[in-house]
Design an enzyme around this catalytic site. Sequence first.
Site, PDB file in Angstrom:
ATOM      1  N   VAL A 282       0.593  -1.207   0.098  1.00  0.00           N
ATOM      2  CA  VAL A 282       0.234  -0.114  -0.384  1.00  0.00           C
ATOM      3  C   VAL A 282       1.204   1.686   0.363  1.00  0.00           C
ATOM      4  CG1 VAL A 282      -1.412   1.121   1.382  1.00  0.00           C
ATOM      5  CG2 VAL A 282      -2.477  -0.419   1.203  1.00  0.00           C
ATOM      6  N   TYR A 283       2.054   1.392   0.733  1.00  0.00           N
ATOM      7  CA  TYR A 283       2.607   2.657   1.031  1.00  0.00           C
ATOM      8  C   TYR A 283       3.857   2.902  -0.494  1.00  0.00           C
ATOM      9  CZ  TYR A 283       0.584   3.097   5.626  1.00  0.00           C
ATOM     10  OH  TYR A 283      -0.727   4.068   5.962  1.00  0.00           O
ATOM     11  N   HIS A 284       4.072   1.304  -0.554  1.00  0.00           N
ATOM     12  CA  HIS A 284       4.784   0.841  -2.033  1.00  0.00           C
ATOM     13  C   HIS A 284       4.295   2.112  -3.037  1.00  0.00           C
ATOM     14  CE1 HIS A 284       7.508  -0.231  -4.728  1.00  0.00           C
ATOM     15  NE2 HIS A 284       6.853   0.212  -6.458  1.00  0.00           N
ATOM     16  N   TYR A 439      -3.218   1.085  14.003  1.00  0.00           N
ATOM     17  CA  TYR A 439      -2.081   1.718  13.351  1.00  0.00           C
ATOM     18  C   TYR A 439      -1.354   1.874  15.430  1.00  0.00           C
ATOM     19  CZ  TYR A 439      -1.132   2.567   8.621  1.00  0.00           C
ATOM     20  OH  TYR A 439      -1.168   2.187   7.503  1.00  0.00           O
TER      21      TYR A 439
END
Length: 648
Positions: A282-284, A439
């Site tokens: 996702v963060y990629h 988180y």
Amino acid sequence: MLYCLLILQAKVGLSQTINKESFDIIDLNYPGLEQVKHQVNTGEYTKAASVLLQYYRTKMGTKKPDFSNMEIPVDTTGALDSKTKEIADNALNHHFKTQESYGFFDFGKDINWQLWPVKDNEVRWQLHRLKWFLSMALTYRKTKKEDYAREWIFQYQDWAKKNPLGLSKDNDRFAWRPLEVSDRVQNLIPTLSIFINSAHFTPEFLMLFLKSYHQQADYLPGHYATEGNHRLFEAQRVLFAGASFPELRDAANWRKSGIEVLNAEIKKQVYPDGVQFELSPVYHAASIDIFVKAYRAAQKAGLEAEFDPSYKQTIEKMVMAFINITFPNYNQPMFGDSWLAKKEFRINQFKSWAEIFGQNPYIRYFASEGREGQKPNWLSNALSTAGFYTFRNGWDERSTILILKASPPGEFHAQPDNGTFELWVNGRNFSPDAGCFVYSGDVEIMKQRDWYRQSRVHSTLTLDNQNMVITKAEQQKWETGKNLDVLSYTNPSYAGLKHQRSVLFVDQKYFLIIDKAIGKATGKLGVHFQLKEDSNPVFDKTGNKVYTTYSDGNNLLIQSLNTDQVALQEEEGKVSYSYGNELKRPAFVFEKAKTDDNTQSYISIVYPFDGKKIPEISLEDKDLITDQGTALTLTLIIDGKRKKIRID
């Protein structure tokens, strides 16, 4: 009329003095501001503000709002989205949805910006992103109802008044965390361009807005996050601010700062194989978007030449890496802090990337759902630096695809999970990874997060169900062939115990997973597996096998082929496909004891099958090399047929 105007100003809190210092943040020599400069020089400061407002109404209010930097595409051509209007209408009553999974909270008639109704940090951080402002703007754009404009002006001034920088260490932690500041700096641009034509938008409010905006954008370059995607987001958004408001005094410095940071960070944060170092798909993808949007913002300012020549090449490599870990439904494994994305969202991302890399036929293929470009002409692939390995026999819905993680140490969003994998067969993801659920926050929130970070809730080997102490996989073999693909790696999972895993993709149909626990450590070993929540599996403890029972006949068998004593146990299983949401799902483990220095081995078969008849599978003989060796010879018997497998 004068009385009504005074009442209106008092209601929205705009009675304030405009003086010469109000224009200190403006570059009065910027082309188009000649009349503003003239009025300032003659001491007509209120007139100067009126001229400046007309300038911005012409520049921003007569054009389509600039949504190019938004994380989620904004559709302004169709009917007003009901969800957008719901958010806007709730905002009129100070009911704000700060984090999607928790719904709306009432922040009071006199807005309490320090309210923390759920001790999840995201609830309070995202409050200060003020994202509902854009929903109010979009609703105003469609309905032309001034209630939304009047309330937005009130709320913005109220927020600025009650959350000054330095109010308290606690408040600064949330309201002035650089990521939240950058989010506001980004979203306020299209919001302003919509509301600026409102009759309630006065020259006085414009000067207040610009002063506040300048303070926020100017805050970022000196307070960037030290690393990770936050630093990328912040640099990209300050560049966007500088490109969008070139009339502000420090805009050139913002653009320069953003480009310098992104030039440096793309080299630090992206591995040679194209994967962003947080090891979260996702963060990629988010990082690709950041780099692309920053490049476009630089183009807008005529500064794209300020990026290193390798900048675009690296982004293209990142997109190609993403293609290799993409399933036919456009989703990726939920490794680390990841969740599922809507297919439409991913396609729009590919379309955005294809605008820059239109010459790449594979990116065009994914952007067009296969109507243009070229389908990838390779199958299995290793992103060896990041440790993402893909076994596949095709690219369409009917394909069999297993994507496994065996990575170096990751950053915040990575988990202690080397060896975990997801398996797609014929349109179904049989073994989604756990996800992350939440988180950060108080003790209770962290307890919920830590559950998903356990090694034992991933498809890997554990010792005494403890978390592996490090993810530092060393690849020993990666070979692909017509009938056999092989991966072998070793991870120093525990003090005194290395985990060697070999995965064999046999005849492009099924998988053998061979695990070795190597070292002096003793205790209870477990090889864990998880299944999709609706798989309704049968647990055959006598045969050490588990199989799904989907009525469409698309099923999966996972069986231990060990000839020594191994016990099949059911475990607690959960999966989180989106933040704050979780489902129960089947999970199980093959356990045995390690009582001495000798290497202990597991042989598991992961076998997709059609129909309701369970395949009969056994191991005729074996010759597994211990310690670091990856050679093996074995013979499987599958429904009475022998299959000999040899790796040198």
